[in-house]
Motif scaffolding. Structure first.
Motif, PDB file in Angstrom:
ATOM      1  N   ARG A   1      -9.364   0.018   6.217  1.00 19.63           N
ATOM      2  CA  ARG A   1      -8.617  -0.785   5.237  1.00 19.63           C
ATOM      3  C   ARG A   1      -8.836  -2.246   5.611  1.00 19.63           C
ATOM      4  O   ARG A   1      -8.402  -2.686   6.678  1.00 19.63           O
ATOM      5  CB  ARG A   1      -7.136  -0.437   5.270  1.00 19.63           C
TER       6      ARG A   1
ATOM      7  N   GLN B   1       0.845  -1.183   0.000  1.00 21.05           N
ATOM      8  CA  GLN B   1       0.000   0.000   0.000  1.00 21.05           C
ATOM      9  C   GLN B   1       0.890   1.246   0.000  1.00 21.05           C
ATOM     10  O   GLN B   1       2.015   1.224   0.522  1.00 21.05           O
ATOM     11  CB  GLN B   1      -0.930   0.013   1.219  1.00 21.05           C
TER      12      GLN B   1
ATOM     13  N   PHE C   1      -4.740   7.598   0.251  1.00 18.50           N
ATOM     14  CA  PHE C   1      -4.602   6.173   0.570  1.00 18.50           C
ATOM     15  C   PHE C   1      -4.506   5.282  -0.661  1.00 18.50           C
ATOM     16  O   PHE C   1      -4.066   4.134  -0.566  1.00 18.50           O
ATOM     17  CB  PHE C   1      -5.762   5.718   1.457  1.00 18.50           C
TER      18      PHE C   1
ATOM     19  N   ASN D   1      -9.974  -1.940  -3.928  1.00 16.98           N
ATOM     20  CA  ASN D   1      -8.809  -1.464  -3.179  1.00 16.98           C
ATOM     21  C   ASN D   1      -8.913  -1.741  -1.687  1.00 16.98           C
ATOM     22  O   ASN D   1      -8.051  -1.324  -0.907  1.00 16.98           O
ATOM     23  CB  ASN D   1      -8.630   0.040  -3.396  1.00 16.98           C
ATOM     24  N   ASP D   2     -10.022  -2.413  -1.287  1.00 12.18           N
ATOM     25  CA  ASP D   2     -10.196  -2.793   0.119  1.00 12.18           C
ATOM     26  C   ASP D   2     -10.232  -1.571   1.038  1.00 12.18           C
ATOM     27  O   ASP D   2      -9.722  -1.603   2.149  1.00 12.18           O
ATOM     28  CB  ASP D   2      -9.061  -3.717   0.547  1.00 12.18           C
ATOM     29  N   LEU D   3     -10.847  -0.481   0.545  1.00 17.28           N
ATOM     30  CA  LEU D   3     -10.822   0.779   1.280  1.00 17.28           C
ATOM     31  C   LEU D   3     -12.236   1.315   1.476  1.00 17.28           C
ATOM     32  O   LEU D   3     -13.060   1.283   0.558  1.00 17.28           O
ATOM     33  CB  LEU D   3      -9.995   1.818   0.515  1.00 17.28           C
TER      34      LEU D   3
END
Length: 602
Positions: free
Chosen positions: A56, A26, A377, A350-352
């Motif tokens: 996250r 990341q 991020f 993006n797992d955000l």
């Protein structure tokens, strides 16, 4: 609201380790620099306060409050400050339907009338063909009709839903995307029918409890109980923050009544990034999440525009706007209600996840802060959002200046109302909206709606402008809003008013019922008697404290006073009876669509 909630004593406090994520694949980031950017956008937008949380995967990696939750008391906003989240509540309502697919056999392709037979639309085509998925994705063709619930609120969901039958669509089914809160009211009511529990109970049990959202609530009373609740503000003239009262959205609550903090909303984001699980608890079915990340209906053309150059393929899905933001797949939804604005967004690839809650009315800040955080991020090329906002603000101020100039130039000077002001008084009603009254006091007209009072300022001809009244004080006339264009029938009587409530539709017509005037029993008695008209004897009688009129060969009519000597004939629109006491004997003058007739008292 009917439902009361019990709150746990302990409130989760996030201990943040804002360390670079190098070695994890990341991009690196520094909390201090992000703090500076987020504070700068608060100052640029003159927002009193706001809070953010960033998730996250299964962890909260950044959470912070900026500014104040209470400006007068100088109380700081933090991650546990509770705000109304507005329409970001919608994703909770659709998620309940997702649970109903698994548990009750509901299909998104079902007609909503299968579960709500009392739901009726404006025409037969909609009644026969609208599906639950059409309501979810705002493709029924119905525009907002938001003034119906906002200006004419009710706590009764059934009576609010009944208004849909009288609300005109703008386009045909599935032709264009049009946002509509009533369709989310209907979705909430479907879950009530399937579960035998209120929407509030379902949200509390299925989401708040497993997600440990212990300070979150579903009505304004719940918000007021929280010691860490934010107060709402309105930015007047882009310069001064003014306290704005909480607004209870009442029966339309499935469309946007949740109150929460970014700390607790972070748990909502976590299940979207972890196949529906919070820790070991399966809160949402994985099958629903796989469905709900997809778009359903294109919003506009899908092309970038001048206001949003960084995004394209704008679509709407399961209570999420879906688009490409700088090449990244994004799901997001904003929320606005009096004094507050919100944005919740997810970048699933993006797992955000990001949540921003602010105490500024109709604010651009949540979206701006979201984009600042996303750039940071996701390692994207940063956009100067302060400069971007200032450029947009300059355009907006110029647009408002032009709109005011156009408004002034459209007025026709040296005109006056066609009737005495008393003739505009009465109750005005539309079945798809509600009723409001107009009264005469101190030579001025005043309107009373369920939630507010207005002063009617004459513009020209029979057009009056509405000006808000707060605590008995009339706002600046520059703050005037909707116009009422009074309508008359062929006899010249005021029969209603047209109001432009939907920009996509013709003005909405409200029908007038004249105000009944109190007339003394002695005066009424003086009118009683027989009147001769072309050889026929008309009889006016005193009955039950009022007057009746009997015409040979017709039913007896009730006369309702609109002034001391003028009466409308109930059941006969456009018909009036007037007593002329200046002549001797007294004359009864009947005013009808086919003419005016005079009868002498015998």
């Amino acid at each position: 609201m009917k439902v009361r909630f019990i709150y746990l004593r302990n409130i989760a406090v996030f201990i943040l380790f804002c360390l670079p994520l190098s070695g994890s694949g990341q991009p690196e980031w520094k909390a201090e620099l992000l703090d500076e950017k987020l504070e700068a956008i608060r100052e640029a937008t003159k927002t009193v306060g706001y809070s953010v949380a960033v998730v996250r995967g299964d962890k909260v990696i950044y959470a912070k409050g900026f500014g104040y939750r209470d400006l007068a008391q100088q109380l700081k906003a933090d991650v546990n400050t509770v705000y109304p989240i507005g329409s970001t509540s919608k994703a909770f309502t659709v998620a309940l339907l997702g649970l109903m697919v698994e548990e009750k056999g509901l299909k998104f392709s079902d007609s909503p009338r299968k579960y709500l037979p009392e739901l009726e639309f404006y025409n037969d085509d909609l009644n026969a063909n609208v599906t639950i998925l059409d309501m979810v994705s705002h493709r029924t063709g119905l525009p907002r009709h938001d003034y119906s619930w906002y200006l004419f609120p009710t706590e009764n969901r059934d009576s609010l839903l009944a208004r849909v039958k009288y609300q005109e669509p703008f386009t045909g089914l599935r032709e264009q995307w049009h946002y509509n809160n009533f369709m989310y009211l209907a979705q909430g009511m479907i879950t009530e029918k399937l579960t035998g529990k209120s929407w509030e109970e379902n949200i509390e049990e299925r989401f708040f409890a497993p997600l440990k959202m212990v300070t979150s609530s579903l009505n304004i009373e719940g918000l007021k109980q929280q010691k860490n609740a934010a107060k709402g503000y309105s930015l007047k003239d882009f310069t001064t923050n003014e306290l704005m009262p909480y607004y209870n959205i009442a029966a339309i609550s499935p469309a946007g009544s949740i109150n929460s903090s970014v700390g607790e909303m972070a748990n909502w984001l976590r299940i979207w990034l972890n196949e529906g699980k919070l820790d070991d608890t399966q809160v949402l079915p994985k099958s629903y999440l796989l469905r709900a990340v997809n778009p359903l209906m294109l919003v506009g053309t899908g092309m970038p525009d001048a206001n949003f150059p960084d995004q394209h393929l704008n679509s709407y899905g399961y209570a999420w706007f879906v688009s490409s933001y700088k090449g990244q797949y994004r799901m997001e939804h904003g929320g606005n209600i009096d004094g507050f604005s919100a944005n919740v967004s997810i970048f699933p690839a993006n797992d955000l996840g990001i949540v921003v809650l602010a105490n500024q009315n109709g604010s651009a800040l949540p979206a701006l802060a979201r984009d600042i955080i996303a750039d940071e991020f996701l390692g994207l090329k940063a956009t100067d959002r302060v400069a971007y906002y200032n450029e947009m603000l300059d355009k907006l101020m110029e647009q408002q200046k032009t709109a005011k100039a156009n408004k002034l130039s459209s007025r026709v000077a040296n005109t006056s109302p066609s009737h005495t002001l008393n003739e505009y008084t009465g109750v005005y009603h539309h079945p798809g909206y509600g009723a409001f009254s107009i009264t005469l006091k101190n030579d001025s007209l005043w309107g009373q709606l369920p939630r507010e009072k207005i002063y009617l300022k004459h513009l020209h001809y029979d057009v009056f402008e509405t000006v808000p009244v707060t605590n008995g004080i009339v706002a600046d006339e520059e703050d005037g809003g909707l116009n009422l264009n009074f309508q008359a029938n062929d006899q010249g009587d005021i029969t209603g008013a047209k109001i432009k409530l939907e920009p996509t539709l013709d003005p909405i017509s409200f029908t007038r019922t004249p105000t009944v005037t109190e007339v003394s029993s002695d005066v009424l008695a003086s009118y009683a008697g027989s009147y001769a008209l072309a050889g026929a004897a008309l009889k006016v009688s005193l009955a039950d404290g009022g007057l009746t009129l009997l015409v040979p060969g017709q039913p007896e009519y009730t006369l309702s006073p609109v002034s001391k000597n003028e009466f409308v004939i109930k059941g006969l629109p456009g018909y009036k009876a007037k007593f002329d006491t200046t002549s001797s004997p007294v004359k009864l003058i009947l005013i009808q669509p086919n003419g005016t007739f005079s009868a002498e008292k015998q």
